[in-house]
Design a protein around this motif. Structure first.
Motif, PDB file in Angstrom:
ATOM      1  N   VAL A 434      16.250  82.196  16.047  1.00 39.84           N
ATOM      2  CA  VAL A 434      16.979  81.234  15.218  1.00 39.84           C
ATOM      3  C   VAL A 434      17.672  80.185  16.077  1.00 39.84           C
ATOM      4  CG1 VAL A 434      18.906  80.972  13.620  1.00 39.84           C
ATOM      5  CG2 VAL A 434      17.277  82.837  13.299  1.00 39.84           C
ATOM      6  N   ASP A 435      18.240  80.600  17.186  1.00 39.55           N
ATOM      7  CA  ASP A 435      18.971  79.660  18.042  1.00 39.55           C
ATOM      8  C   ASP A 435      18.051  78.657  18.730  1.00 39.55           C
ATOM      9  OD1 ASP A 435      21.332  80.896  17.385  1.00 39.55           O
ATOM     10  OD2 ASP A 435      21.368  82.173  19.173  1.00 39.55           O
ATOM     11  N   ASP A 436      16.759  78.947  18.770  1.00 40.06           N
ATOM     12  CA  ASP A 436      15.807  78.073  19.469  1.00 40.06           C
ATOM     13  C   ASP A 436      15.012  77.183  18.526  1.00 40.06           C
ATOM     14  OD1 ASP A 436      16.520  79.152  21.932  1.00 40.06           O
ATOM     15  OD2 ASP A 436      15.040  80.770  21.764  1.00 40.06           O
ATOM     16  N   ILE A 437      15.313  77.246  17.247  1.00 43.05           N
ATOM     17  CA  ILE A 437      14.560  76.429  16.291  1.00 43.05           C
ATOM     18  C   ILE A 437      14.945  74.967  16.440  1.00 43.05           C
ATOM     19  CG2 ILE A 437      14.281  75.917  13.838  1.00 43.05           C
ATOM     20  CD1 ILE A 437      14.316  78.877  13.308  1.00 43.05           C
ATOM     21  N   ASP A 438      13.937  74.124  16.522  1.00 53.17           N
ATOM     22  CA  ASP A 438      14.154  72.689  16.705  1.00 53.17           C
ATOM     23  C   ASP A 438      13.169  71.935  15.815  1.00 53.17           C
ATOM     24  OD1 ASP A 438      14.881  70.200  17.573  1.00 53.17           O
ATOM     25  OD2 ASP A 438      13.912  70.354  19.531  1.00 53.17           O
ATOM     26  N   ILE A 439      13.598  71.644  14.591  1.00 55.28           N
ATOM     27  CA  ILE A 439      12.742  70.989  13.609  1.00 55.28           C
ATOM     28  C   ILE A 439      12.872  69.475  13.743  1.00 55.28           C
ATOM     29  CG2 ILE A 439      12.352  70.625  11.133  1.00 55.28           C
ATOM     30  CD1 ILE A 439      13.482  73.473  10.734  1.00 55.28           C
ATOM     31  N   ASN A 497       7.024  64.528  -8.286  1.00 56.88           N
ATOM     32  CA  ASN A 497       6.610  65.894  -8.000  1.00 56.88           C
ATOM     33  C   ASN A 497       7.006  66.795  -9.169  1.00 56.88           C
ATOM     34  OD1 ASN A 497       5.553  65.673  -5.165  1.00 56.88           O
ATOM     35  ND2 ASN A 497       7.606  64.832  -4.869  1.00 56.88           N
ATOM     36  N   GLY A 498       6.089  67.668  -9.591  1.00 57.93           N
ATOM     37  CA  GLY A 498       6.233  68.357 -10.856  1.00 57.93           C
ATOM     38  C   GLY A 498       7.335  69.384 -10.917  1.00 57.93           C
ATOM     39  N   HIS A 499       7.702  69.998  -9.799  1.00 54.90           N
ATOM     40  CA  HIS A 499       8.803  70.957  -9.821  1.00 54.90           C
ATOM     41  C   HIS A 499      10.049  70.345  -9.190  1.00 54.90           C
ATOM     42  CE1 HIS A 499      11.317  74.447  -9.303  1.00 54.90           C
ATOM     43  NE2 HIS A 499      10.456  75.215  -9.971  1.00 54.90           N
ATOM     44  N   SER A 500      10.067  70.207  -7.885  1.00 54.05           N
ATOM     45  CA  SER A 500      11.229  69.670  -7.187  1.00 54.05           C
ATOM     46  C   SER A 500      10.779  68.695  -6.110  1.00 54.05           C
ATOM     47  CB  SER A 500      12.038  70.789  -6.510  1.00 54.05           C
ATOM     48  OG  SER A 500      12.523  71.718  -7.450  1.00 54.05           O
ATOM     49  N   ALA A 501      11.539  67.636  -5.935  1.00 51.12           N
ATOM     50  CA  ALA A 501      11.263  66.741  -4.816  1.00 51.12           C
ATOM     51  C   ALA A 501      11.473  67.476  -3.503  1.00 51.12           C
ATOM     52  CB  ALA A 501      12.152  65.506  -4.893  1.00 51.12           C
ATOM     53  N   VAL A 502      12.591  68.198  -3.403  1.00 49.46           N
ATOM     54  CA  VAL A 502      12.933  68.939  -2.187  1.00 49.46           C
ATOM     55  C   VAL A 502      13.522  70.288  -2.589  1.00 49.46           C
ATOM     56  CG1 VAL A 502      14.231  68.939  -0.020  1.00 49.46           C
ATOM     57  CG2 VAL A 502      13.491  66.768  -1.023  1.00 49.46           C
ATOM     58  N   TRP A 503      13.092  71.317  -1.902  1.00 49.95           N
ATOM     59  CA  TRP A 503      13.653  72.671  -2.076  1.00 49.95           C
ATOM     60  C   TRP A 503      13.977  73.183  -0.682  1.00 49.95           C
ATOM     61  CZ3 TRP A 503      13.356  76.143  -6.581  1.00 49.95           C
ATOM     62  CH2 TRP A 503      13.697  77.467  -6.297  1.00 49.95           C
ATOM     63  N   THR A 504      15.250  73.474  -0.425  1.00 51.46           N
ATOM     64  CA  THR A 504      15.649  73.984   0.888  1.00 51.46           C
ATOM     65  C   THR A 504      16.402  75.295   0.708  1.00 51.46           C
ATOM     66  OG1 THR A 504      17.643  72.604   0.817  1.00 51.46           O
ATOM     67  CG2 THR A 504      15.741  71.740   2.006  1.00 51.46           C
ATOM     68  N   GLU A 505      16.158  76.226   1.619  1.00 52.28           N
ATOM     69  CA  GLU A 505      16.716  77.572   1.506  1.00 52.28           C
ATOM     70  C   GLU A 505      17.470  77.996   2.762  1.00 52.28           C
ATOM     71  OE1 GLU A 505      13.466  80.186   0.795  1.00 52.28           O
ATOM     72  OE2 GLU A 505      13.319  79.596  -1.306  1.00 52.28           O
ATOM     73  N   TRP A 506      17.752  77.095   3.619  1.00 51.08           N
ATOM     74  CA  TRP A 506      18.216  77.496   4.934  1.00 51.08           C
ATOM     75  C   TRP A 506      19.477  76.736   5.301  1.00 51.08           C
ATOM     76  CZ3 TRP A 506      16.471  76.541  10.457  1.00 51.08           C
ATOM     77  CH2 TRP A 506      16.569  77.713  11.211  1.00 51.08           C
ATOM     78  N   SER A 507      20.453  77.428   5.794  1.00 53.83           N
ATOM     79  CA  SER A 507      21.748  76.805   6.057  1.00 53.83           C
ATOM     80  C   SER A 507      21.696  75.787   7.181  1.00 53.83           C
ATOM     81  CB  SER A 507      22.778  77.886   6.412  1.00 53.83           C
ATOM     82  OG  SER A 507      22.390  78.589   7.578  1.00 53.83           O
ATOM     83  N   HIS A 508      20.628  75.775   7.956  1.00 47.96           N
ATOM     84  CA  HIS A 508      20.519  74.832   9.061  1.00 47.96           C
ATOM     85  C   HIS A 508      19.915  73.503   8.628  1.00 47.96           C
ATOM     86  CE1 HIS A 508      21.073  77.718  12.616  1.00 47.96           C
ATOM     87  NE2 HIS A 508      21.239  78.430  11.538  1.00 47.96           N
ATOM     88  N   THR A 509      19.604  73.325   7.351  1.00 47.74           N
ATOM     89  CA  THR A 509      18.825  72.172   6.912  1.00 47.74           C
ATOM     90  C   THR A 509      19.662  71.193   6.108  1.00 47.74           C
ATOM     91  OG1 THR A 509      16.873  73.590   6.794  1.00 47.74           O
ATOM     92  CG2 THR A 509      16.735  71.451   5.710  1.00 47.74           C
ATOM     93  N   THR A 510      19.579  69.917   6.464  1.00 48.71           N
ATOM     94  CA  THR A 510      20.225  68.839   5.730  1.00 48.71           C
ATOM     95  C   THR A 510      19.180  67.838   5.265  1.00 48.71           C
ATOM     96  OG1 THR A 510      22.247  68.990   7.043  1.00 48.71           O
ATOM     97  CG2 THR A 510      21.891  66.943   5.864  1.00 48.71           C
ATOM     98  N   LEU A 511      19.261  67.458   4.003  1.00 53.80           N
ATOM     99  CA  LEU A 511      18.487  66.332   3.499  1.00 53.80           C
ATOM    100  C   LEU A 511      19.359  65.105   3.607  1.00 53.80           C
ATOM    101  CD1 LEU A 511      16.020  65.133   1.929  1.00 53.80           C
ATOM    102  CD2 LEU A 511      17.305  65.644  -0.165  1.00 53.80           C
ATOM    103  N   GLU A 512      18.894  64.089   4.356  1.00 55.06           N
ATOM    104  CA  GLU A 512      19.744  62.921   4.535  1.00 55.06           C
ATOM    105  C   GLU A 512      18.932  61.641   4.659  1.00 55.06           C
ATOM    106  OE1 GLU A 512      22.062  63.070   8.125  1.00 55.06           O
ATOM    107  OE2 GLU A 512      20.491  64.064   9.244  1.00 55.06           O
ATOM    108  N   ASP A 513      19.610  60.531   4.288  1.00 61.27           N
ATOM    109  CA  ASP A 513      19.038  59.181   4.412  1.00 61.27           C
ATOM    110  C   ASP A 513      17.662  59.099   3.768  1.00 61.27           C
ATOM    111  OD1 ASP A 513      21.297  58.354   5.885  1.00 61.27           O
ATOM    112  OD2 ASP A 513      20.432  59.140   7.722  1.00 61.27           O
ATOM    113  N   SER A 514      17.517  59.712   2.614  1.00 61.67           N
ATOM    114  CA  SER A 514      16.228  59.810   1.947  1.00 61.67           C
ATOM    115  C   SER A 514      16.277  59.167   0.569  1.00 61.67           C
ATOM    116  CB  SER A 514      15.806  61.283   1.828  1.00 61.67           C
ATOM    117  OG  SER A 514      15.632  61.859   3.101  1.00 61.67           O
ATOM    118  N   VAL A 515      15.093  58.940   0.003  1.00 61.53           N
ATOM    119  CA  VAL A 515      14.959  58.369  -1.329  1.00 61.53           C
ATOM    120  C   VAL A 515      14.184  59.356  -2.188  1.00 61.53           C
ATOM    121  CG1 VAL A 515      13.969  56.514  -2.716  1.00 61.53           C
ATOM    122  CG2 VAL A 515      15.044  55.984  -0.516  1.00 61.53           C
TER     123      VAL A 515
END
Length: 648
Positions: A434-439, A497-515
């Motif tokens: 987890v500490d080495d994840i770099d997305i 998109n028919g269900h969700s534009a974005v689905w995030t499940e992880w505390s390390h993830t931010t959706l930003e500066d998006s449309v």
């Protein structure tokens, strides 16, 4: 893009394929197995008969200047062997075709077990170099419309001047909610940025940009080039196997929910190839339905490949998947086009440590589909127990990423049936701490991924623009999630998109500066994931396919339900107002959120008219996302917490 794998100038003297002396007396005949030894450099100066196999340990080079076709059950470069068509500095100008033949079989020409590479292939094994450079790498791989194209139009305007030619084949991406509105056409003529088509369009395709709150909303339909001057194809339904100085591309016609299966060609670069560089190549009738490790272009336990790249190519009419890095890192995939793909198109396959630092940049996928379980290489079912993702073939993605440490920049996922755009899948686990994840995920676009069924919580198999499912067993679902996440989904555009534009499940993830535009659910955020500085545009200027048919539905009948939309909006407004007044929005949730149905309180909607910019919204839910999975060790809660920090 690395160093071209040219043969050394002090190598063996080139010899012509057509000369009997090259072969010690007579040229190869139909059914022969040909080996080009390490002391040979053979130049293909004619079309071949249908051979039983070609093994290259020296050099096999295509001679430019005329149509060349090599027809064989397989073409394999091994050891120091090289297959060359053009060079990086001098790309091949004529038409070159590799037609791979053979009936369905379990035979493997090299390897065994997981390293068996099969047959009907173009590939490498235990070394080997593939060096393919087509002149069509210089053509515009894909672009977007410069003006809206309406049904009936046979002339389209693009956003830029293109160097396409009469006879080239293109695909137009859908603009609405129905992914089958992608359309394939042949070009009649080109004048700058204006393209004349061989027939009128069947559907509307949006081609305008829009300014909202100082931001540009770019949801113009993509247009991709399918034709290339170098071709790898299976012999399935081809018009001229063996070649007669002509070339015909037998395509299937309209985009359809129906699909073809087949024992097609496959490209496999296995067991540490020395180098694979492919650009300007078209691949079709490739992939072998239901068979593991049989995909159009596939690095198979190739390990580190910093000098390898797959660029400016097209894969279409694929029987199974598209571009695959399995047990392989540091490959560049750039400006490729995928169309009409069964299953995943681009994928990082197993989540193992070797699958890191691959670069996926500015690729386009138009229409991939889910197929029944019997036609999937790994099966896959929604009731998987969480210990494996079974490569999630039951919910395929245009980009399916099992190891998060890869780079995705500027890619467009443009429509799929019972599929998703970008899917970071950790359900089976991955070999990264987890500490080495770099997305790295920035400036990507996802649209027109269909649900084709009722919108509810348990229908998580399809319809997501971006899906981050990164925790394998719920360990990230803890109440003390960090307030400052470490990784961003940045600069995303997602719509229809028919269900969700974005689905995030992880505390390390931010959706930003998006449309996020034209959405049913904007950002479904779990596990402490965060939303910051995004534009949520509930209704854009794009009129195409709004809520059309069963692809974008909230009811069993498959039709759009406007009253449901109003109820969702009212519920969100109430929750936001409660939070600003210091009340606890979490208590508004109920049994609905644990019985498998969708919770409106997790929907990021708009505030104040038709648009909203969320500066920071933080949602939390402890239960795993796939309620069909069984997690005996996870205590499912009956609550959900919502905190709207600032809505403007």
């Amino acid at each position: 893009m690395g160093t071209s794998g040219a043969a050394s100038s002090d190598g063996p003297t080139p010899e012509m394929w057509s000369e009997p002396e090259t072969w010690g007396g007579s040229t190869p005949s139909a059914g022969d197995e040909v080996t080009i030894g390490p002391d040979k450099h053979v130049v293909l100066d004619q079309n071949t008969p249908n051979l039983s196999g070609v093994t290259v340990q020296g050099v096999l080079e295509f001679k430019d200047g005329a149509y060349r076709e090599l027809t064989s059950d397989y073409v394999l470069a091994e050891g120091d062997g090289m297959l060359r068509i053009g060079t990086e500095s001098d790309p091949f100008q004529s038409k070159a075709v590799i037609t791979l033949t053979g009936t369905e079989t379990d035979e493997s020409i090299r390897g065994s077990g997981v390293m068996a590479i099969g047959t009907k292939l173009l590939g490498t094994f235990d070394g080997g170099i593939i060096d393919i450079h087509g002149a069509s790498r210089e053509k515009t791989d894909w672009t977007q419309l410069g003006a809206t194209a309406n049904a009936g139009d046979s002339r389209i305007q693009l956003e830029e001047t293109v160097n396409w030619e009469a006879g080239d084949e293109i695909v137009l991406a859908p603009s609405g909610t129905d992914p089958t509105e992608a359309e394939r056409r042949t070009i009649e003529s080109v004048d700058g940025d204006t393209v004349e088509l061989n027939s009128g369009l069947d559907h509307d395709h949006f081609g305008e940009t829009q300014k909202v709150d100082g931001r540009t909303v770019d949801i113009r339909a993509e247009v991709g080039l399918l034709t290339r001057n170098i071709v790898m194809r299976g012999d399935n339904e081809v018009s001229n196997p063996g070649g007669d100085e002509t070339y015909t591309n037998p395509t299937k016609g309209d985009t359809s929910l129906e699909y073809e299966t087949g024992f097609g060609a496959h490209g496999i670069f296995a067991k540490d190839p020395k180098q694979v560089q492919i650009e300007g190549m078209e691949i079709y009738h490739a992939g072998q339905t239901g068979r593991k490790a049989r995909y159009p272009l596939h690095f198979h336990h190739a390990h580190e490949q910093p000098d390898s790249y797959i660029s400016n190519n097209s894969v279409h009419d694929s029987y199974q998947r598209g571009f695959n890095s399995h047990g392989t890192g540091n490959v560049t995939y750039e400006r490729n086009v995928g169309y009409d793909i069964n299953g995943h198109c681009f994928l990082v396959e197993e989540g193992i440590e070797a699958e890191q630092n691959n670069l996926f940049r500015e690729n386009l996928v138009v229409f991939n589909r889910r197929v029944p379980r019997g036609d999937r290489p790994f099966g896959g079912r929604a009731s998987a127990d969480g210990s494996t993702n079974e490569q999630n073939d039951f919910r395929p993605a245009a980009f399916w990423i099992s190891n998060p440490n890869n780079v995705l920049e500027g890619n467009h996922a443009a429509g799929g049936y019972l599929a998703n755009g970008f899917f970071y899948d950790g359900r089976g686990g991955f070999e990264v701490n987890v500490d080495d994840i770099d997305i790295t995920f920035r400036d990507n676009t996802a649209h027109t991924y269909s649900t084709d069924s009722t919108l509810r919580y348990k229908n998580l198999a399809r319809g997501f623009g971006v899906f981050f499912q990164l925790f394998p067993d719920g360990i990230e679902q803890a109440p003390d999630f960090p307030i400052a996440p470490e990784h961003s989904i940045e600069g995303l555009t997602a719509y229809n998109n028919g269900h969700s534009a974005v689905w995030t499940e992880w505390s390390h993830t931010t959706l930003e500066d998006s449309v996020i535009a034209d959405y049913r659910v904007g950002h479904f955020a779990l596990g402490g994931s965060t939303t910051r500085n995004n534009l949520f545009l509930a209704s854009s200027d794009n009129p195409v396919g709004r809520g059309g048919g069963g692809f974008f539905s909230t009811s069993e009948s498959g039709s759009s339900d406007a009253s449901s939309d109003e109820e969702i909006g009212e519920a969100l407004a109430k929750v936001s107002e409660q939070d600003r007044n210091g009340t606890d929005g979490a208590k508004a949730t109920s049994k609905e959120q644990t019985d498998g149905s969708s919770s409106t309180s997790t929907t990021q909607s708009y505030s104040g008219g038709s648009t909203g910019v969320f500066n920071d919204t933080l949602y939390y839910r402890e239960s795993p996302s796939n309620e069909a999975n069984e997690f005996e060790s996870v205590d499912l809660p009956v609550y959900q917490r919502i905190r709207v920090l600032d809505v403007s």
